[in-house]
Design an enzyme around this catalytic site. Structure first.
Site, PDB file in Angstrom:
ATOM      1  N   GLU A 160      82.608 145.782  27.799  1.00 19.89           N
ATOM      2  CA  GLU A 160      82.136 145.133  26.572  1.00 19.89           C
ATOM      3  C   GLU A 160      81.068 145.981  25.884  1.00 19.89           C
ATOM      4  OE1 GLU A 160      80.971 141.105  27.448  1.00 19.89           O
ATOM      5  OE2 GLU A 160      83.055 140.458  27.515  1.00 19.89           O
ATOM      6  N   GLU A 321      89.725 139.129  30.209  1.00 22.37           N
ATOM      7  CA  GLU A 321      88.846 138.098  30.781  1.00 22.37           C
ATOM      8  C   GLU A 321      88.966 136.809  29.989  1.00 22.37           C
ATOM      9  OE1 GLU A 321      84.732 139.097  30.993  1.00 22.37           O
ATOM     10  OE2 GLU A 321      85.107 141.136  31.665  1.00 22.37           O
TER      11      GLU A 321
HETATM   12  C1  GLA Z   1      81.674 139.112  29.982  1.00 19.92           C
HETATM   13  C2  GLA Z   1      81.613 140.209  31.003  1.00 19.92           C
HETATM   14  C3  GLA Z   1      81.897 139.735  32.397  1.00 19.92           C
HETATM   15  C4  GLA Z   1      81.287 138.403  32.667  1.00 19.92           C
HETATM   16  C5  GLA Z   1      81.723 137.432  31.621  1.00 19.92           C
HETATM   17  C6  GLA Z   1      81.230 136.041  31.847  1.00 19.92           C
HETATM   18  O1  GLA Z   1      82.897 138.945  29.438  1.00 19.92           O
HETATM   19  O2  GLA Z   1      82.453 141.280  30.702  1.00 19.92           O
HETATM   20  O3  GLA Z   1      81.405 140.706  33.288  1.00 19.92           O
HETATM   21  O4  GLA Z   1      79.911 138.529  32.653  1.00 19.92           O
HETATM   22  O5  GLA Z   1      81.236 137.869  30.385  1.00 19.92           O
HETATM   23  O6  GLA Z   1      81.732 135.166  30.886  1.00 19.92           O
END
Ligand code: GLA
Length: 684
Positions: A160, A321
């Site tokens: 991210e 995710e």
């Molecule tokens: C982000 C991160 C993950 C985790 C999620 C939790 O997407 O990439 O590592 O922390 O948030 O929602």
């Protein structure tokens, strides 16, 4: 426009067969006994793809130099033995304490001069040489050691990018910014001109005088801020590209991704996926966390899916995710309702995903995310979440034939990150205008009538679309302005909102009446920009106004008609009777203009009209909260409602999920999904 069909050849990871299933796997948080149980449970849930190592730097390299990665060798061997593929991280997202202690200057600094500390994650300045060197070194060691491991299907760089630190304001950043500006402008005079140096005595006489736009007494120079947003996105991209080059050299041929976060402002995703000089992502992936407490969570989630598909050029993508239940980072973290994990997972598949992963496999017992849900919850396998996880795994198995198929879209929303940055700067007519809100308002009527839409860059080839929607394209380049004009002249339909076509890429106003580049296209001239007070509404009259309370909000352009036909007019105030929404024929096409933001049902009518004008079929009568999405030869009907609804399918169709034929009338239980073979004749 992406064409339907062309299935299996487009699969993101051919070795995976159908739709991949899994999640982030953090075995370093657990004992080896738990690993064995993980493998058994993954098989039970039909998991076949896991992301490993995203935050493992400190456990992989506890000191400078060689990897101490025996534990990861054993994990990867276990996974390979169980037939589970791995999206392996280069592990550079969270630098270890020893690196930060040796190079405290790599910690990021905020605009007000605060240096952020060690103790969470993403604690690095993207321009810091020490971070860049250590990340490249780790990526190389990982690539050498695991590039040929039989479990490794693809590489995952960073995490991210920009989410926690969208921009850094330290001295390394200042130096890198100056280099970036020299490359962009060459001469200081050109920079002074582009930044409007004549205003407030802001001319520079040496490059060294230029700093990041740090906290200042009042409004900071907008062109300076805009260039800093461009620079910051480019610096993050440079971090990604540097690691990508290491992987290309030491693990050639393996696809590479990084996880985007949907409509996130700091990172210009189109630049990351443009394949210049061999850089860019091979597979586009997204982290998607709609808020289950929001009744329209499915809408923001659908937009994130469509955006991800669009930045990847329409190719299948990866849901990297999502939360099986609750997250931990909102003020109030409501878990997904029964069936919602399934409905939103299948929404992603409907909108082009070939993989459905979650964060994370096993809910953590320690650390900041211990109350974030996992596929294996704290309660263990005797739980609703686990039963839903297993059941979705079985269902995804039945959707193998959907993988690789494309999502046809005849409509596109124009989106340009540079515009987003410029649009939301301060010192504007209103601070209430938010691009994501406007995008949602225009997207909603499309979703509610089963119209697939892409997001397209304004300078991209638009010829495959029939309708483009242009929300607040405040900053527009000459190339983009011409592109939109050509699109309409050639027979396309455009719907353009207020506060579009206002400035050029230097944030300099295009003079002579707004929107200067599109006055001829729209058959009007906007003489004055009038924002409405927060919460205020202005009555709208006209045949297209939805009774009984049609109203506009946010904005009220003063429109001087120059050939356009008024469709709606203001119904009160000093502009009573003046045009609010117009239509104009231009060449072989039509351009609509919204001088205000109409209420949802009036806007729905206008967007519906524009679709019909563009020859796009609408699915009328779809209950709000139910999606109808075409992917290849399949139709996904997804209910996000907590009550049952009945739909008219026109004929009986095979449902891939249940294996039975349904129709002509079909019942959708609360949050239920049908995946119909739509290649059969008889569409209503
Ligand atoms: C982000 C991160 C993950 C985790 C999620 C939790 O997407 O990439 O590592 O922390 O948030 O929602």
């Amino acid at each position: 426009m992406s064409a339907p069909g062309a299935g299996p050849a487009r699969r993101i990871l051919p070795q995976l067969g159908g739709i991949a299933y899994g999640g982030d796997y953090n075995p370093e948080q657990w004992t080896e006994a738990t690993w064995a149980e993980d493998i058994r449970l993954m098989a039970e849930a039909r998991v076949n793809l896991v992301t490993v190592g995203v935050f493992s730097w400190a456990r992989l390299q506890p000191a400078p130099g060689a990897l101490t990665a025996g534990w990861l060798d054993r994990v990867l061997d276990l996974l390979a033995g169980a037939g589970i593929w791995v999206d392996l991280a280069t592990a550079t997202a969270s630098p270890p304490a020893w690196l930060v202690a040796a190079h405290p200057e790599m910690l990021p600094v905020t605009a007000d001069g605060t240096r952020l500390g060690f103790g969470s994650r993403q604690h690095y300045c993207p321009s810091a040489p020490a971070y860049r060197a250590a990340a490249a070194d780790l990526a190389q060691r990982m690539a050498r050691r695991y590039g040929d491991h039989p479990a490794v299907a693809m590489w995952h760089i960073g995490n991210e990018y920009g989410e926690q630190v969208p921009a850094c304001y330290c001295e390394h950043s200042a130096a890198a910014f100056r280099r970036w500006l020299r490359a962009r402008y060459g001469e200081l005079d050109r920079l002074n001109d582009a930044w409007g140096g004549a205003v407030w005595s802001q001319d520079y006489t040496s490059w060294d005088q230029i700093e990041p736009p740090r906290a200042a007494p009042t409004f900071r120079n907008p062109a300076h801020q805009l260039d800093y947003a461009r620079f910051s996105s480019d610096e993050l991209l440079a971090c990604f590209t540097a690691e990508r080059e290491v992987l290309a050299a030491h693990s050639p041929g393996k696809p590479v991704t990084t996880n985007f976060t949907g409509l996130f402002r700091a990172v210009d995703q189109f630049r990351w996926t443009r394949r210049e000089g061999g850089t860019g992502l091979d597979v586009v992936s997204v982290d998607n966390y709609p808020d289950p407490a929001d009744a329209e969570a499915y809408l923001t989630s659908a937009m994130a899916c469509d955006l991800t598909r669009s930045v990847g050029g329409g190719r299948p993508w990866l849901l990297m995710e999502q939360a099986p239940g609750a997250v931990n980072w909102r003020a109030v973290n409501v878990p997904k309702a029964p069936g919602q994990y399934r409905a939103l997972s299948l929404q992603a598949v409907a909108r082009g995903a070939d993989a459905v992963l979650s964060f994370q496999w096993r809910a953590a017992a320690t650390g900041a995310e211990k109350f974030h849900s996992g596929m294996v919850p704290h309660a263990g396998t005797d739980s609703r979440v686990w039963r839903e996880v297993v059941s979705l795994g079985m269902e995804l198995d039945r959707l193998g034939s959907v993988a690789g198929h494309l999502v046809p879209a005849a409509a596109a929303l124009l989106l340009d990150w540079e515009n987003w940055w410029a649009l939301e700067l301060d010192s504007h007519p209103t601070s209430c205008l938010r691009l994501t809100e406007l995008l949602s308002e225009l997207y909603r009527p499309l979703l509610q009538t089963g119209v697939n839409a892409d997001f397209a860059h304004p300078e991209s080839d638009l010829s495959g679309y029939r309708l483009i929607l242009v929300p607040a394209l405040y900053l527009v380049s000459d190339a983009a302005a011409d592109n939109v004009r050509r699109f309409v002249a050639a027979g396309g339909t455009a719907l353009i909102t207020f506060f579009s076509g206002i400035v050029d890429p230097r944030d300099r106003v295009r003079l002579g009446g707004y929107p200067a580049p599109w006055r001829d296209l729209l058959g009007l001239r906007v003489e004055e920009l009038v924002p409405l007070r927060h919460g205020a509404a202005i009555r709208l009259d006209g045949p297209g106004a939805a009774p009984p309370d049609a109203a506009g909000r946010l904005w009220q352009d003063v429109i001087d008609l120059r050939g356009a036909t008024p469709l709606l007019s203001y119904g009160e105030g000093h502009l009573d009777g003046e045009a609010a929404v117009t239509r104009h024929e231009h060449g072989a096409g039509t351009a609509y203009y919204l001088g205000t933001l109409p209420d949802r049902s009036t806007l729905g009518r206008l967007v519906g009209q524009a679709c019909q004008r563009a020859g796009i079929a609408l699915w009328t009568g779809l209950p709000p909260g139910v999606e109808a999405v075409r992917r290849g030869g399949y139709l996904f009907l997804i209910s996000h409602l907590d009550h049952a609804v009945e739909l008219d399918l026109g004929a009986k169709r095979p449902d891939l999920l249940s294996g039975v034929r349904v129709g002509p009338r079909a019942q959708l239980a609360p949050r239920d999904v049908l995946v119909l073979d739509w290649a059969e004749p008889g569409r209503p």
